[in-house]
Write a protein that holds these residues in place. Structure first.
Motif, PDB file in Angstrom:
ATOM      1  N   ARG A  78       0.821  -1.210   0.000  1.00 24.84           N
ATOM      2  CA  ARG A  78       0.000   0.000   0.000  1.00 24.84           C
ATOM      3  C   ARG A  78       0.854   1.259   0.000  1.00 24.84           C
ATOM      4  O   ARG A  78       0.528   2.242  -0.665  1.00 24.84           O
ATOM      5  CB  ARG A  78      -0.948  -0.027   1.201  1.00 24.84           C
ATOM      6  N   THR A  81       2.067   1.880  -3.454  1.00 21.23           N
ATOM      7  CA  THR A  81       1.001   2.362  -4.329  1.00 21.23           C
ATOM      8  C   THR A  81       0.756   3.847  -4.131  1.00 21.23           C
ATOM      9  O   THR A  81       0.596   4.612  -5.094  1.00 21.23           O
ATOM     10  CB  THR A  81      -0.295   1.578  -4.067  1.00 21.23           C
ATOM     11  N   VAL A 122      -6.642   3.494  -1.968  1.00 22.39           N
ATOM     12  CA  VAL A 122      -5.698   2.934  -1.004  1.00 22.39           C
ATOM     13  C   VAL A 122      -5.621   3.800   0.250  1.00 22.39           C
ATOM     14  O   VAL A 122      -5.574   3.288   1.373  1.00 22.39           O
ATOM     15  CB  VAL A 122      -4.300   2.769  -1.643  1.00 22.39           C
ATOM     16  N   VAL A 126      -5.992   2.653   4.208  1.00 22.32           N
ATOM     17  CA  VAL A 126      -4.888   2.894   5.144  1.00 22.32           C
ATOM     18  C   VAL A 126      -5.359   3.779   6.298  1.00 22.32           C
ATOM     19  O   VAL A 126      -5.065   3.514   7.472  1.00 22.32           O
ATOM     20  CB  VAL A 126      -3.693   3.537   4.413  1.00 22.32           C
ATOM     21  N   THR A 333     -10.558  -2.837  -0.675  1.00 16.57           N
ATOM     22  CA  THR A 333      -9.946  -1.902  -1.608  1.00 16.57           C
ATOM     23  C   THR A 333     -10.843  -1.604  -2.803  1.00 16.57           C
ATOM     24  O   THR A 333     -11.071  -0.444  -3.155  1.00 16.57           O
ATOM     25  CB  THR A 333      -8.586  -2.442  -2.084  1.00 16.57           C
TER      26      THR A 333
END
Length: 417
Positions: A78, A81, A122, A126, A333
């Protein structure tokens, strides 16, 4: 409540603030072109209407981009990304700033929209995991606050910079700031280990949850109603309400401040009472839009209603993002990316219908009427969610040993929706 849970609910992790900076930059780029269309058109040798495709292309990229990029980057860490999305975002602006070809600039806008989609889906996951179940709505409220602050501060500043220098100036600034943000994200966002490799099949399995689609439908209807009206707010203010044209930017800025306040309050209250927050937001928004249809001939009443619309229309957005992540379970996601796509679908369809209504005999009262109908239709997914809550709850999809989503604990840390 334990002190740890209570402490977490009071103070958001620093990483959430870092991610909010990224959403601010990406929110600024979407509409900064709107204030510079004549300069862009003149420099690139196209008509103003054709230059407007730079806004349309970004919006189209934001419909397709989030789910596509969610799957394309699923197996990447993550943190990687997020950094990669910011780097591509910066490079897209550099290409646009260096090019004198309209087609190249148009493609760069699509690329930056794809990067924005990858970052958003993302960053949502997170932030939700970093904040924990007790503060998921607050964390997502802060992320969405970055978008609303971008409209209040970033877009006007970018337009001003483009006016005093050159339309390419804001692109260079956004490129530099996003490159700095990539370094900060790489430094402060933890690279969480995953117990099992991400599964595309599990991500699609999460979409079998009825509650996910009900929330997505709510997002499309509410955002479509609010922003369909906002898209044509200028003629409503000047031609119907009689507000001076020079005061319109001030009204829009106060509307944006109302949206920031609504997002903050909704995120705080929504962690404890998510369904009640959705009902209150949808109900008051429907009422305000209806009042705009009938009372928008008075300038002061119209201004007050527009400001209230910003506050009530965005109050449910952090709750909606949190519920999508929660209902998707261990595969959030793709579902999270669809929340952004649903909002843009609602805006695209709503603004098109509102434009038809504006050209009809309804004139400036048409867009708020369209918005009223769309907002009132949120009663359908809301009723279905309430019925599902009253019956046997759905179990979010989870693979054995998979990374757990926000835990469904009892008590204040994870209230029933």
């Amino acid at each position: 409540m334990s002190p740890s849970v209570d402490g977490r609910s009071r103070k958001l992790p620093f990483v959430v603030w870092v991610l909010a900076v990224g959403t601010f930059l990406m929110g600024s780029t979407e509409f900064v072109v709107a204030g510079l269309l004549p300069e862009v058109a003149d420099d690139l040798g196209v008509s103003v209407s054709r230059a407007g495709l730079l806004i349309t292309a970004f919006a189209a990229g934001m419909i397709v981009g989030p789910p596509v990029m969610a799957i394309a980057t699923l197996r990447l860490p993550r943190r990687s990304t997020l950094v990669l999305a910011l780097v591509v975002f910066a490079l897209g602006h550099v290409v646009a700033a260096l090019s004198s070809n309209f087609a190249v600039v148009l493609v760069s806008r699509v690329v930056t929209a794809l990067a924005t989609g990858a970052f958003w889906c993302v960053a949502t996951v997170v932030a939700a995991r970093a904040a924990g179940p007790a503060a998921t709505s607050r964390a997502l409220g802060l992320l969405m606050g970055g978008l609303t602050v971008a409209n209040v501060v970033g877009v006007p500043l970018g337009s001003w910079l483009g006016q005093v220098s050159d339309w390419r100036g804001p692109f260079w600034v956004l490129a530099a700031l996003s490159a700095c943000a990539a370094a900060v994200v790489g430094r402060f966002v933890p690279d969480e280990p995953r117990r099992q490799p991400p599964s595309v099949r599990a991500e699609f399995a999460a979409l079998r949850q009825r509650r996910v689609w009900l929330v997505l439908g709510f997002i499309a209807l509410l955002m479509g109603g609010v922003l369909a009206t906002y898209s044509y707010i200028s003629p409503l203010l000047t031609e119907r309400a009689g507000v001076p044209a020079g005061a319109v930017p001030l009204v829009l800025a106060v509307y944006g401040l109302g949206a920031v306040l609504g997002t903050a309050v909704g995120g705080r209250v929504g962690d404890d009472r998510p369904l009640a927050t959705m009902i209150a937001s949808a109900g008051t928004t429907t009422l305000i839009l209806c009042l705009l249809v009938f009372l928008s001939t008075s300038p002061w009443v119209t201004v007050v209603l527009v400001v209230l619309l910003g506050a009530t229309g965005f109050a449910a957005t952090p709750v909606l993002g949190a519920l999508v992540v929660r209902f998707a379970g261990s595969a959030p996601t793709l579902a999270s990316s669809l929340s952004s796509a649903a909002s843009n679908v609602g805006v695209t369809i709503g603004s098109w219908v509102a434009g038809v209504a504006l050209a009809s005999s309804l004139r400036e009262a048409g867009p708020p009427l369209v918005g009223t109908v769309a907002a009132a239709l949120t009663a359908v997914p809301l009723t279905a969610l309430a019925l599902l809550r009253a019956t046997r709850p759905e179990t979010p999809p989870r693979r054995p040993g998979a990374e757990a989503g926000p835990p469904a604990e009892t008590g204040r840390a994870s209230p029933p929706y």
